[in-house]
Design a protein around this motif. Structure first.
Motif, PDB file in Angstrom:
ATOM      1  N   LYS A 187      -5.289   2.177   5.662  1.00 31.03           N
ATOM      2  CA  LYS A 187      -5.179   0.760   6.047  1.00 31.03           C
ATOM      3  C   LYS A 187      -3.989   0.588   6.994  1.00 31.03           C
ATOM      4  O   LYS A 187      -3.031   1.364   6.968  1.00 31.03           O
ATOM      5  N   ARG A 188      -4.073  -0.496   7.782  1.00 33.65           N
ATOM      6  CA  ARG A 188      -2.933  -0.823   8.657  1.00 33.65           C
ATOM      7  C   ARG A 188      -2.023  -1.769   7.881  1.00 33.65           C
ATOM      8  O   ARG A 188      -2.451  -2.829   7.428  1.00 33.65           O
ATOM      9  N   VAL A 189      -0.773  -1.335   7.737  1.00 33.13           N
ATOM     10  CA  VAL A 189       0.165  -2.097   6.904  1.00 33.13           C
ATOM     11  C   VAL A 189       1.313  -2.594   7.773  1.00 33.13           C
ATOM     12  O   VAL A 189       1.837  -1.850   8.612  1.00 33.13           O
ATOM     13  N   VAL A 190       1.690  -3.874   7.576  1.00 31.51           N
ATOM     14  CA  VAL A 190       2.935  -4.368   8.182  1.00 31.51           C
ATOM     15  C   VAL A 190       3.876  -4.753   7.053  1.00 31.51           C
ATOM     16  O   VAL A 190       3.493  -5.498   6.145  1.00 31.51           O
ATOM     17  N   VAL A 191       5.085  -4.201   7.079  1.00 35.13           N
ATOM     18  CA  VAL A 191       6.099  -4.552   6.086  1.00 35.13           C
ATOM     19  C   VAL A 191       7.102  -5.465   6.778  1.00 35.13           C
ATOM     20  O   VAL A 191       7.750  -5.060   7.750  1.00 35.13           O
ATOM     21  N   ILE A 192       7.210  -6.708   6.298  1.00 34.77           N
ATOM     22  CA  ILE A 192       8.179  -7.640   6.892  1.00 34.77           C
ATOM     23  C   ILE A 192       9.497  -7.457   6.163  1.00 34.77           C
ATOM     24  O   ILE A 192       9.571  -7.631   4.940  1.00 34.77           O
ATOM     25  N   SER A 194      13.883  -5.662   6.496  1.00 37.86           N
ATOM     26  CA  SER A 194      14.676  -4.536   7.000  1.00 37.86           C
ATOM     27  C   SER A 194      15.689  -4.065   5.970  1.00 37.86           C
ATOM     28  O   SER A 194      16.583  -3.296   6.283  1.00 37.86           O
ATOM     29  N   GLY A 195      15.535  -4.524   4.717  1.00 41.47           N
ATOM     30  CA  GLY A 195      16.503  -4.152   3.682  1.00 41.47           C
ATOM     31  C   GLY A 195      16.081  -2.875   2.962  1.00 41.47           C
ATOM     32  O   GLY A 195      15.188  -2.145   3.406  1.00 41.47           O
ATOM     33  N   ALA A 196      16.738  -2.639   1.803  1.00 43.00           N
ATOM     34  CA  ALA A 196      16.503  -1.407   1.045  1.00 43.00           C
ATOM     35  C   ALA A 196      15.039  -1.258   0.664  1.00 43.00           C
ATOM     36  O   ALA A 196      14.487  -0.147   0.708  1.00 43.00           O
ATOM     37  N   THR A 197      14.382  -2.373   0.293  1.00 46.79           N
ATOM     38  CA  THR A 197      12.984  -2.269  -0.132  1.00 46.79           C
ATOM     39  C   THR A 197      12.102  -1.846   1.044  1.00 46.79           C
ATOM     40  O   THR A 197      11.244  -0.967   0.907  1.00 46.79           O
ATOM     41  N   ALA A 198      12.302  -2.475   2.201  1.00 43.34           N
ATOM     42  CA  ALA A 198      11.473  -2.149   3.369  1.00 43.34           C
ATOM     43  C   ALA A 198      11.658  -0.685   3.771  1.00 43.34           C
ATOM     44  O   ALA A 198      10.663   0.031   3.992  1.00 43.34           O
ATOM     45  N   VAL A 199      12.908  -0.213   3.830  1.00 42.44           N
ATOM     46  CA  VAL A 199      13.111   1.174   4.294  1.00 42.44           C
ATOM     47  C   VAL A 199      12.613   2.191   3.271  1.00 42.44           C
ATOM     48  O   VAL A 199      12.375   3.351   3.604  1.00 42.44           O
ATOM     49  N   THR A 200      12.464   1.770   2.016  1.00 49.46           N
ATOM     50  CA  THR A 200      11.876   2.655   0.999  1.00 49.46           C
ATOM     51  C   THR A 200      10.357   2.673   1.134  1.00 49.46           C
ATOM     52  O   THR A 200       9.705   3.722   1.082  1.00 49.46           O
ATOM     53  N   LEU A 201       9.787   1.461   1.269  1.00 44.31           N
ATOM     54  CA  LEU A 201       8.325   1.322   1.292  1.00 44.31           C
ATOM     55  C   LEU A 201       7.685   2.001   2.499  1.00 44.31           C
ATOM     56  O   LEU A 201       6.615   2.614   2.374  1.00 44.31           O
ATOM     57  N   VAL A 202       8.321   1.874   3.662  1.00 45.36           N
ATOM     58  CA  VAL A 202       7.663   2.329   4.898  1.00 45.36           C
ATOM     59  C   VAL A 202       7.319   3.820   4.840  1.00 45.36           C
ATOM     60  O   VAL A 202       6.143   4.183   4.976  1.00 45.36           O
ATOM     61  N   PRO A 203       8.285   4.737   4.569  1.00 43.44           N
ATOM     62  CA  PRO A 203       7.880   6.154   4.529  1.00 43.44           C
ATOM     63  C   PRO A 203       6.950   6.462   3.352  1.00 43.44           C
ATOM     64  O   PRO A 203       6.063   7.311   3.475  1.00 43.44           O
ATOM     65  N   ALA A 204       7.135   5.752   2.209  1.00 42.34           N
ATOM     66  CA  ALA A 204       6.282   6.035   1.041  1.00 42.34           C
ATOM     67  C   ALA A 204       4.835   5.657   1.352  1.00 42.34           C
ATOM     68  O   ALA A 204       3.903   6.426   1.056  1.00 42.34           O
ATOM     69  N   MET A 205       4.606   4.496   1.971  1.00 48.60           N
ATOM     70  CA  MET A 205       3.229   4.068   2.263  1.00 48.60           C
ATOM     71  C   MET A 205       2.638   4.850   3.431  1.00 48.60           C
ATOM     72  O   MET A 205       1.421   5.051   3.510  1.00 48.60           O
ATOM     73  N   ASP A 345      -4.157  -4.948   7.805  1.00 49.73           N
ATOM     74  CA  ASP A 345      -5.056  -5.150   6.669  1.00 49.73           C
ATOM     75  C   ASP A 345      -4.247  -5.622   5.460  1.00 49.73           C
ATOM     76  O   ASP A 345      -4.740  -6.336   4.608  1.00 49.73           O
ATOM     77  N   ILE A 346      -2.996  -5.152   5.421  1.00 50.87           N
ATOM     78  CA  ILE A 346      -2.107  -5.523   4.310  1.00 50.87           C
ATOM     79  C   ILE A 346      -0.769  -5.959   4.904  1.00 50.87           C
ATOM     80  O   ILE A 346      -0.225  -5.279   5.781  1.00 50.87           O
ATOM     81  N   ILE A 347      -0.244  -7.092   4.419  1.00 43.71           N
ATOM     82  CA  ILE A 347       1.117  -7.505   4.808  1.00 43.71           C
ATOM     83  C   ILE A 347       1.977  -7.472   3.557  1.00 43.71           C
ATOM     84  O   ILE A 347       1.640  -8.081   2.535  1.00 43.71           O
ATOM     85  N   VAL A 348       3.077  -6.730   3.633  1.00 41.05           N
ATOM     86  CA  VAL A 348       4.015  -6.683   2.515  1.00 41.05           C
ATOM     87  C   VAL A 348       5.235  -7.501   2.922  1.00 41.05           C
ATOM     88  O   VAL A 348       5.894  -7.196   3.913  1.00 41.05           O
ATOM     89  N   SER A 349       5.499  -8.532   2.148  1.00 38.21           N
ATOM     90  CA  SER A 349       6.615  -9.415   2.488  1.00 38.21           C
ATOM     91  C   SER A 349       7.859  -8.963   1.730  1.00 38.21           C
ATOM     92  O   SER A 349       8.172  -9.459   0.650  1.00 38.21           O
ATOM     93  N   ALA A 350       8.566  -7.974   2.313  1.00 40.64           N
ATOM     94  CA  ALA A 350       9.782  -7.459   1.666  1.00 40.64           C
ATOM     95  C   ALA A 350      10.957  -8.346   2.071  1.00 40.64           C
ATOM     96  O   ALA A 350      11.922  -7.901   2.685  1.00 40.64           O
ATOM     97  N   THR A 351      10.835  -9.624   1.716  1.00 40.21           N
ATOM     98  CA  THR A 351      11.776 -10.637   2.193  1.00 40.21           C
ATOM     99  C   THR A 351      12.876 -10.928   1.182  1.00 40.21           C
ATOM    100  O   THR A 351      13.664 -11.845   1.374  1.00 40.21           O
ATOM    101  N   GLY A 352      12.892 -10.166   0.089  1.00 36.26           N
ATOM    102  CA  GLY A 352      14.058 -10.224  -0.782  1.00 36.26           C
ATOM    103  C   GLY A 352      13.878 -10.971  -2.085  1.00 36.26           C
ATOM    104  O   GLY A 352      12.769 -11.306  -2.509  1.00 36.26           O
TER     105      GLY A 352
END
Ligand code: FAD
Length: 509
Positions: A187-192, A194-205, A345-352
Motif C-alpha cells: 500500500k502507499r502510506v503517508v505518515v504525517i 516528524s517526531g520520534a513516532t514518525a521516524v520509527t514508523l517510516v522504516p518499519a512500514m 491508501d493509508i494516512i498515519v497521523s503521527a501528530t503527537g
C-alpha cells in the motif's frame, strides 16, 4: 459501597508506578500500599502503543531502573520488551499482587478534617464468557497519594483538523490506536509528522508497504546511533556482566548529559556536527534540507534512530521525505500548498499526544478544585499547598526514568521521615513568593508542551521551586539533602485518626 483504606496509594502501573512501588517495598517495608491502575495490564505507555516498530528513543541503560538495570545489548528496545521488563521487575519485587487493575479514578479529594485522601472512580471487570463487562463505583482512602499517571491523555492523541480529512476514502490512523490487523503490504502510506513516532514508523512500514512518505511541516534533528552496544558486549567477556551493564549506564548518562550541555553552550557547532552525520548517511542526490531544522539542537527533543534505519529506507527508495504544508486532504491522498498531490491508501497521523495531568482526575482540597496551573512544583515531586501528595514526573530532556527513580527515592525518604518523627502530614509552602512563569516542561519548546501550558504547574524563580534538569545535581538533592528544609511543613495526625485508619485497613484484591 465499601471503602478500602491504605497508608499509601499509587495511581498508575507504568514505568513510574512500578518503579515507585519497588522503592517502597525496598525502603519503606512497613508501608501498607496498593497500586490503582485503569488498564488490565502493567506497562502504561508500553502497553498502549502498538504501532509497527514501537521502541524507546532513549538508550535502555539510562531508561532502565537504577535498582534493576536493563540487561540487554540493544541500545533502543522494542515496546513489548520494555513492557515485559516492567512486568518482570514488578514480579521480582513482589508488587504485582498489589495492583488493582481496571480501576479508573475520576476524583481525588483531600479531606483536611480526616487528614486523608478520598479517591472516587469506577472498576471495570472483564466480561465473563457471553456476558457484559461489569462496571461498579469504587472508593479508596489513603494518607499519602502518589500520582504516577504519566503526562498524556490515553483516550485520544492530538489530531489537528485538516480540511477535507473526512473525504478520504482510504484508512486514517492515529498511532495511539493502531489496528492490530492492519494490512499495509504493497500500500502507499503517508505518515504525517516528524517526531520520534514518525521516524520509527517510516522504516518499519517501508519493509512491507509499496512506498512510505514522511510528510513534515518542518524538519527535526535526526541522529543515528549504534543499534547494539558493542563495547559492552566485548567487556562482558572480561568482567562480570553486572559490572559491564553498570559501566554502560554511567557512561551513557554522562555522555547524554554532556551532549545536552554542549548543545546548549555551542549550538552552532553541535548543529554542524549533526548535519554532517546526516550528509554522510544519506545517499548521493538526497537532500539534507529535510533534516535541517530551523531551531537549535535540543530546543525540542531530538530523534535518535538505530543504525540509520530511516536513512537506509530512503536510500533504498522505499521511503521519502516531503517538507511542505498541507493544503487539504482529498479522496485519495493529500494536496500540498505547493500544488503537489501525494497519493495514499493509508494516512498515519503521527501528530503527537494530548497532554493531560494526573490522568484526567479532578484534584480537590476540601471539595475545591485545585487549579494546577497556579501551583508551584517543589523539587518536581510535590505541589505547593497540596498536602500528602507526590507526583512522579520524569525528565523531558533525558531518559524519563532517571528522574522518576530519584523522585521515588525522595518519596521514600519523606515517608520514613514522617514515621521517624511521628508526623502525619507534609505540605510544601512558598512563604517567599517564588512563583515564576515557566511550566514544569519548559525545557522543551515542542508544540504539545505549548498547547498544554494552561494545565501545567509552574516552576519558581529559585530552587527548590525551580527544576534543575541535571541528573548528578538532582541525585544529590533528592537522595542526600535534609528532608526538613524549612519549606516543607509537618504536622501530626490526631491519635484518634490513627486508630480509625488502622481499623478500616482492608486487604488488597
Ligand atoms: C511512543 C512513546 C515512546 C516513548 N519513548 C520514550 C523514551 O525512549 N525515553 C523516555 O524517556 N521517554 C519516552 N516516552 C515517554 C514515556 O511516556 C515515559 O518514558 C514513561 O513510559 C512514562 O511512564 P509513566 O509510568 O510515568 O507513565 P505512563 O506510561 O503513561 O503510565 C501511566 C499509567 O497510569 C495509568 N493511569 C493514568 N490515569 C489514571 C487514572 N485516572 N486512574 C487509574 N489509572 C490511571 C495509565 O493507565 C498508565 O498505566 C515515550 C512516550 C511514548 C508515548
Amino acid at each position: 459501597m465499601r471503602t478500602q483504606h491504605f497508608d499509601t496509594l499509587i495511581i498508575g502501573a507504568g514505568l513510574s508506578g512500578i518503579g515507585t512501588a519497588c522503592h517502597l517495598m525496598r525502603d519503606c517495608p512497613d508501608t501498607d500500599f496498593a497500586i490503582l491502575e485503569r488498564r488490565q495490564q502493567i506497562g502504561g505507555t508500553w502497553d498502549l502503543f502498538r504501532y509497527p516498530g514501537v521502541r524507546s528513543d532513549s538508550d535502555m541503560f539510562s531508561f532502565g531502573f537504577s535498582f534493576r538495570p536493563w540487561n540487554g545489548l540493544k541500545t533502543m528496545a522494542d515496546g513489548e520488551s520494555i513492557r515485559r521488563y516492567i512486568e518482570d521487575t514488578a514480579a521480582e519485587y513482589r508488587v504485582s499482587d498489589k495492583i488493582h487493575f481496571g480501576v479508573n479514578l475520576s476524583e481525588a479529594n483531600w479531606d483536611s478534617a480526616q487528614q486523608r485522601w478520598q479517591l472516587l472512580g469506577e472498576r471495570s471487570r472483564a466480561a465473563e464468557e457471553g456476558g457484559n463487562a461489569v462496571i461498579e463505583p469504587v472508593r479508596f482512602t489513603c494518607k499519602v497519594l502518589i500520582s504516577c499517571t504519566g503526562y498524556y491523555d490515553y483516550q485520544a492523541g492530538y489530531q489537528p483538523e485538516f480540511p477535507g480529512m473526512h473525504d478520504f476514502q482510504g484508512q486514517w490512523i492515529h498511532p495511539q490506536h493502531w489496528p492490530q490487523d492492519l494490512d499495509y503490504g504493497n500500500k502507499r502510506v503517508v505518515v504525517i509528522g516528524s517526531g520520534a513516532t514518525a521516524v520509527t514508523l517510516v522504516p518499519a512500514m517501508a519493509e512491507q508497504a509499496a512506498h512510505v512518505t514522511m510528510l513534515q511541516r518542518s524538519p527535526t534533528y535526526v541522529l543515528s546511533v549504534p543499534a547494539e552496544d558493542k563495547l559492552t558486549h566485548w567487556l562482558k567477556r572480561w568482567i562480570p556482566e553486572q559490572w559491564a551493564y553498570g559501566m554502560a549506564r554511567r557512561r551513557n548518562i554522562t555522555l547524554h548529559r554532556w551532549m545536552f550541555k554542549a548543545a546548549k553552550r555551542w549550538p552552532q557547532l553541535v548543529r554542524k556536527l549533526m548535519l554532517r552525520g546526516v550528509r554522510k548517511a544519506l545517499g548521493e542526490g538526497e537532500s539534507t534540507a529535510h533534516f535541517t531544522p530551523r531551531y537549535a539542537p535540543w530546543d525540542q527533543r531530538l530523534c535518535a534512530i538505530p543504525d540509520g534505519d530511516l536513512f537506509a529506507a530512503i536510500n533504498a527508495g522505499k521511503a521519502s521525505v516531503v517538507t511542505e504544508e498541507i493544503d487539504c486532504i482529498t479522496e485519495n491522498g493529500i494536496r500540498l500548498q505547493n500544488g503537489d498531490h501525494l497519493p495514499a491508501d493509508i494516512i498515519v497521523s503521527a501528530t503527537g499526544l494530548k497532554l493531560q495531568l494526573l490522568g484526567g482526575l479532578a484534584l480537590k482540597l476540601d471539595g475545591e478544585t485545585v487549579d494546577t496551573r497556579n501551583r508551584l512544583t517543589y523539587k518536581g515531586v510535590l505541589m505547593e499547598g497540596v498536602p500528602n501528595m507526590a507526583w512522579v514526573f520524569g525528565y523531558t530532556n533525558a531518559a524519563w526514568t532517571l528522574k522518576a527513580d530519584l523522585a521515588a527515592g525522595y518519596i521514600c525518604r519523606l515517608l520514613n521521615h514522617l514515621r521517624d518523627t511521628g508526623q502525619g502530614q507534609f505540605i510544601a509552602v512558598d512563604n517567599e513568593g517564588c512563583m515564576g512563569d515557566t511550566s514544569v516542561m519548559s525545557a522543551l519548546q515542542s508544540g504539545y508542551v505549548e498547547r498544554a501550558d494552561h494545565l501545567l504547574p509552574r516552576q519558581g524563580t529559585r530552587y527548590p521551586w525551580k527544576l534543575l534538569n541535571d541528573y548528578p545535581q538532582d541525585r544529590k538533592i533528592m537522595l542526600e539533602a535534609p528532608i526538613d528544609d524549612g519549606i516543607l511543613e509537618f504536622s501530626a495526625t490526631p491519635v484518634a485518626e490513627n486508630h480509625r485508619a488502622q481499623e478500616e485497613a482492608a486487604p488488597t484484591g
